[in-house]
Write an enzyme that holds these catalytic residues in place. Structure first.
Site, PDB file in Angstrom:
ATOM      1  N   ASP A  76       7.986   8.246  -2.023  1.00 27.24           N
ATOM      2  CA  ASP A  76       7.124   6.782  -2.593  1.00 27.24           C
ATOM      3  C   ASP A  76       8.181   5.808  -2.949  1.00 27.24           C
ATOM      4  OD1 ASP A  76       5.078   5.707  -3.555  1.00 27.24           O
ATOM      5  OD2 ASP A  76       4.819   6.434  -5.307  1.00 27.24           O
ATOM      6  N   ASN A 133       2.694  14.790   5.373  1.00 29.82           N
ATOM      7  CA  ASN A 133       2.624  16.128   6.047  1.00 29.82           C
ATOM      8  C   ASN A 133       4.035  16.947   5.913  1.00 29.82           C
ATOM      9  OD1 ASN A 133       0.122  16.047   7.357  1.00 29.82           O
ATOM     10  ND2 ASN A 133       1.029  14.573   8.901  1.00 29.82           N
ATOM     11  N   LYS A 183       6.381  19.479   7.228  1.00 32.55           N
ATOM     12  CA  LYS A 183       6.428  20.134   8.532  1.00 32.55           C
ATOM     13  C   LYS A 183       7.179  21.435   8.470  1.00 32.55           C
ATOM     14  CE  LYS A 183       5.598  17.623  11.836  1.00 32.55           C
ATOM     15  NZ  LYS A 183       4.176  17.276  12.578  1.00 32.55           N
ATOM     16  N   ARG A 192      -3.168  -8.461   1.759  1.00 33.24           N
ATOM     17  CA  ARG A 192      -2.123  -7.675   0.440  1.00 33.24           C
ATOM     18  C   ARG A 192      -1.798  -6.537   0.874  1.00 33.24           C
ATOM     19  NH1 ARG A 192      -6.026  -7.217  -4.125  1.00 33.24           N
ATOM     20  NH2 ARG A 192      -4.099  -6.299  -5.195  1.00 33.24           N
ATOM     21  N   LYS A 193      -2.146  -5.692   1.871  1.00 32.16           N
ATOM     22  CA  LYS A 193      -1.837  -4.443   2.181  1.00 32.16           C
ATOM     23  C   LYS A 193      -0.627  -4.254   3.126  1.00 32.16           C
ATOM     24  CE  LYS A 193      -6.144  -3.744   3.394  1.00 32.16           C
ATOM     25  NZ  LYS A 193      -7.413  -3.249   3.645  1.00 32.16           N
TER      26      LYS A 193
HETATM   27  C1  LIG Z   1      15.081   1.028 -13.039  1.00 33.42           C
HETATM   28  C2  LIG Z   1      15.232   0.643 -11.627  1.00 33.42           C
HETATM   29  C3  LIG Z   1      13.805   0.492 -11.047  1.00 33.42           C
HETATM   30  C4  LIG Z   1      13.810   0.216  -9.425  1.00 33.42           C
HETATM   31  C5  LIG Z   1      12.610   0.128  -8.891  1.00 33.42           C
HETATM   32  C6  LIG Z   1      12.670  -0.153  -7.369  1.00 33.42           C
HETATM   33  C7  LIG Z   1      11.892   0.786  -6.527  1.00 33.42           C
HETATM   34  C8  LIG Z   1      10.555   0.816  -6.861  1.00 33.42           C
HETATM   35  C9  LIG Z   1       9.925   1.882  -6.404  1.00 33.42           C
HETATM   36  C10 LIG Z   1       8.673   2.482  -7.174  1.00 33.42           C
HETATM   37  C11 LIG Z   1       7.721   3.398  -6.365  1.00 33.42           C
HETATM   38  C12 LIG Z   1       6.837   4.022  -7.090  1.00 33.42           C
HETATM   39  C13 LIG Z   1       5.369   3.582  -6.824  1.00 33.42           C
HETATM   40  C14 LIG Z   1       4.507   3.958  -7.909  1.00 33.42           C
HETATM   41  O1  LIG Z   1       4.655   5.116  -8.659  1.00 33.42           O
HETATM   42  S1  LIG Z   1       3.014   3.005  -8.399  1.00 33.42           S
HETATM   43  C15 LIG Z   1       1.903   3.996  -9.391  1.00 33.42           C
HETATM   44  C16 LIG Z   1       1.136   4.830  -8.663  1.00 33.42           C
HETATM   45  N1  LIG Z   1       0.005   3.925  -8.170  1.00 33.42           N
HETATM   46  C17 LIG Z   1      -0.930   3.369  -9.192  1.00 33.42           C
HETATM   47  O2  LIG Z   1      -0.956   3.755 -10.290  1.00 33.42           O
HETATM   48  C18 LIG Z   1      -1.782   2.591  -8.647  1.00 33.42           C
HETATM   49  C19 LIG Z   1      -3.403   2.533  -9.427  1.00 33.42           C
HETATM   50  N2  LIG Z   1      -4.219   1.694  -8.672  1.00 33.42           N
HETATM   51  C20 LIG Z   1      -4.496   0.392  -8.841  1.00 33.42           C
HETATM   52  O3  LIG Z   1      -3.784  -0.044  -9.801  1.00 33.42           O
HETATM   53  C21 LIG Z   1      -5.299  -0.451  -8.046  1.00 33.42           C
HETATM   54  O4  LIG Z   1      -6.397   0.573  -7.453  1.00 33.42           O
HETATM   55  C22 LIG Z   1      -4.740  -1.227  -6.956  1.00 33.42           C
HETATM   56  C23 LIG Z   1      -3.639  -2.185  -7.585  1.00 33.42           C
HETATM   57  C24 LIG Z   1      -3.932  -0.146  -6.051  1.00 33.42           C
HETATM   58  C25 LIG Z   1      -5.653  -1.899  -6.131  1.00 33.42           C
HETATM   59  O5  LIG Z   1      -6.537  -2.366  -6.889  1.00 33.42           O
HETATM   60  P1  LIG Z   1      -6.944  -4.015  -6.613  1.00 33.42           P
HETATM   61  O6  LIG Z   1      -8.014  -4.199  -7.450  1.00 33.42           O
HETATM   62  O7  LIG Z   1      -5.718  -4.817  -6.667  1.00 33.42           O
HETATM   63  O8  LIG Z   1      -7.402  -3.917  -5.066  1.00 33.42           O
HETATM   64  P2  LIG Z   1      -8.947  -3.567  -4.386  1.00 33.42           P
HETATM   65  O9  LIG Z   1      -9.547  -2.561  -5.335  1.00 33.42           O
HETATM   66  O10 LIG Z   1      -9.578  -4.822  -4.678  1.00 33.42           O
HETATM   67  O11 LIG Z   1      -8.579  -3.320  -2.866  1.00 33.42           O
HETATM   68  C26 LIG Z   1      -7.925  -4.131  -2.175  1.00 33.42           C
HETATM   69  C27 LIG Z   1      -7.903  -3.632  -1.029  1.00 33.42           C
HETATM   70  O12 LIG Z   1      -6.880  -2.386  -0.948  1.00 33.42           O
HETATM   71  C28 LIG Z   1      -7.793  -1.330  -0.233  1.00 33.42           C
HETATM   72  N3  LIG Z   1      -7.439  -0.162  -1.318  1.00 33.42           N
HETATM   73  C29 LIG Z   1      -7.556  -0.253  -2.688  1.00 33.42           C
HETATM   74  N4  LIG Z   1      -7.062   1.240  -3.052  1.00 33.42           N
HETATM   75  C30 LIG Z   1      -6.898   1.786  -1.955  1.00 33.42           C
HETATM   76  C31 LIG Z   1      -6.690   3.245  -1.744  1.00 33.42           C
HETATM   77  N5  LIG Z   1      -6.537   4.074  -2.964  1.00 33.42           N
HETATM   78  N6  LIG Z   1      -6.598   3.534  -0.480  1.00 33.42           N
HETATM   79  C32 LIG Z   1      -6.687   2.879   0.581  1.00 33.42           C
HETATM   80  N7  LIG Z   1      -6.899   1.574   0.175  1.00 33.42           N
HETATM   81  C33 LIG Z   1      -7.332   1.245  -0.750  1.00 33.42           C
HETATM   82  C34 LIG Z   1      -9.041  -1.603  -0.596  1.00 33.42           C
HETATM   83  O13 LIG Z   1     -10.358  -0.905   0.221  1.00 33.42           O
HETATM   84  C35 LIG Z   1      -9.296  -3.182  -0.361  1.00 33.42           C
HETATM   85  O14 LIG Z   1      -9.047  -3.382   1.163  1.00 33.42           O
HETATM   86  P3  LIG Z   1      -9.924  -4.259   1.855  1.00 33.42           P
HETATM   87  O15 LIG Z   1     -11.376  -4.115   1.278  1.00 33.42           O
HETATM   88  O16 LIG Z   1      -9.458  -5.727   1.139  1.00 33.42           O
HETATM   89  O17 LIG Z   1      -9.722  -4.466   3.424  1.00 33.42           O
END
Ligand SMILES: CCCCCCCCCCCCCC(=O)SCCNC(=O)CCNC(=O)[C@H](O)C(C)(C)COP(=O)(O)OP(=O)(O)OC[C@H]1O[C@@H](n2cnc3c(N)ncnc32)[C@H](O)[C@@H]1OP(=O)(O)O
Length: 256
Positions: free
Chosen positions: A154, A176, A178, A199-200
């Site tokens: 992730d 998956n 494996k 946005r995806k």
């Molecule tokens: C200190 C240093 C740090 C450095 C950091 C750097 C690296 C960092 C890396 C960190 C990595 C760590 C990362 C982490 O840990 S991220 C933390 C884990 N993730 C979450 O907590 C996300 C929680 N969910 C939400 O906040 C909302 O549901 C989101 C923002 C995702 C969408 O809510 P929003 O209201 O904005 O959108 P919408 O509902 O109008 O949907 C829009 C479109 O998306 C499609 N859709 C929505 N949900 C799903 C789904 N589950 N499967 C498939 N499709 C889905 C939906 O069908 C629609 O498609 P379409 O109809 O337009 O075709």
């Protein structure tokens, strides 16, 4: 490179009117403003990880690849900017909690958790993450916990999506498993951006052994952009992006 990024950040700090901003502008130096970069070799790294790291550092020499620095904490300022921009500043977490919080994959002592370094190829649009899973990441005896692998997948896919599109959240992740991956062994994550639909961002990766003979895990993720900055940020420089992550917060010690 980081020194020039720090110079670019100076006006940003002042512009944001952060507490201590005025003091920082007069005393600002690279040493004072950066956090520890964890994506560098440590004594706890195995020979395999070190060798692979050196190979990729060699690839960085002609500029085709770039190592991505990695720190363990967000600055409070960065957190506030992020929450203001994407969540109307409404996240129920106190400032003192944020300054204590650590980035999960970087929250273990050296060698016991995740040891990893990521490299980005702008031309090939892919990330290679070299990693070693430490003793505290055990699942079934002798092997890495599946959740640990998912964490790193992730993180790597999230980093790729951010470099490609800007701030994202993981909406969906499919994994998956494996083959079980031995504890303390070295793995290589290879990512790719499969497609963008509005946005995806659809990203995928696999985890292979160093000799590429074993595929341990495959992952596909759907990341949702939190802003509409995709087009303008496609050419975002990873060094700039990650240097922003490395902003020093005057309320925290420099080394952790
Ligand atoms: C200190 C240093 C740090 C450095 C950091 C750097 C690296 C960092 C890396 C960190 C990595 C760590 C990362 C982490 O840990 S991220 C933390 C884990 N993730 C979450 O907590 C996300 C929680 N969910 C939400 O906040 C909302 O549901 C989101 C923002 C995702 C969408 O809510 P929003 O209201 O904005 O959108 P919408 O509902 O109008 O949907 C829009 C479109 O998306 C499609 N859709 C929505 N949900 C799903 C789904 N589950 N499967 C498939 N499709 C889905 C939906 O069908 C629609 O498609 P379409 O109809 O337009 O075709």
């Amino acid at each position: 490179m980081l020194r020039s990024c720090a110079a670019r950040l100076r006006p940003l700090l002042v512009a944001h009117g952060r507490p201590g901003g005025a003091r920082l502008t007069s005393t600002f130096s690279f040493e004072e403003v950066t956090q520890k970069d964890h994506a560098l070799p440590k004594p706890s790294w195995s020979k395999d990880l070190r060798l692979l790291f050196d190979q990729f550092m060699k690839k960085c020499e002609d500029g085709s690849w770039e190592r991505l620095p990695s720190c363990s904490r967000h600055s409070v300022q960065r957190f506030q900017n992020f929450t203001k921009a994407f969540f109307s500043g409404s996240i129920p977490v106190k400032e003192e909690q944020i300054s204590q919080a650590k980035f999960f994959p970087r929250s273990f002592e050296d060698g016991l958790g995740f040891e990893y370094a990521m490299f980005w190829s702008k031309d090939e649009k892919r990330i290679v993450c070299l990693f070693q899973g430490g003793l505290y990441l055990q699942g079934i005896p002798g092997f890495l916990h599946g959740g640990a692998l998912v964490t790193l997948i992730d993180t790597t896919l999230g980093t790729h999506a951010m470099l490609a599109g800007g701030a994202v959240m993981t909406a969906n992740l499919s994994i998956n498993f494996k083959r079980p991956m031995p504890l303390c062994s070295v793995g290589v994550i290879n990512t790719q951006l499969d497609k963008i639909e509005g946005r995806k961002l659809f990203v995928s990766c696999n985890i292979q052994s160093v000799d590429e003979k074993t595929v341990y895990t495959e992952g596909t993720g759907k990341k949702l952009l939190l802003s509409s900055c995709l087009a303008s940020s496609l050419s975002l420089s990873p060094s700039f992006f990650f240097s922003f992550v490395l902003v020093y917060n005057p309320h925290m010690p420099i080394n952790f």
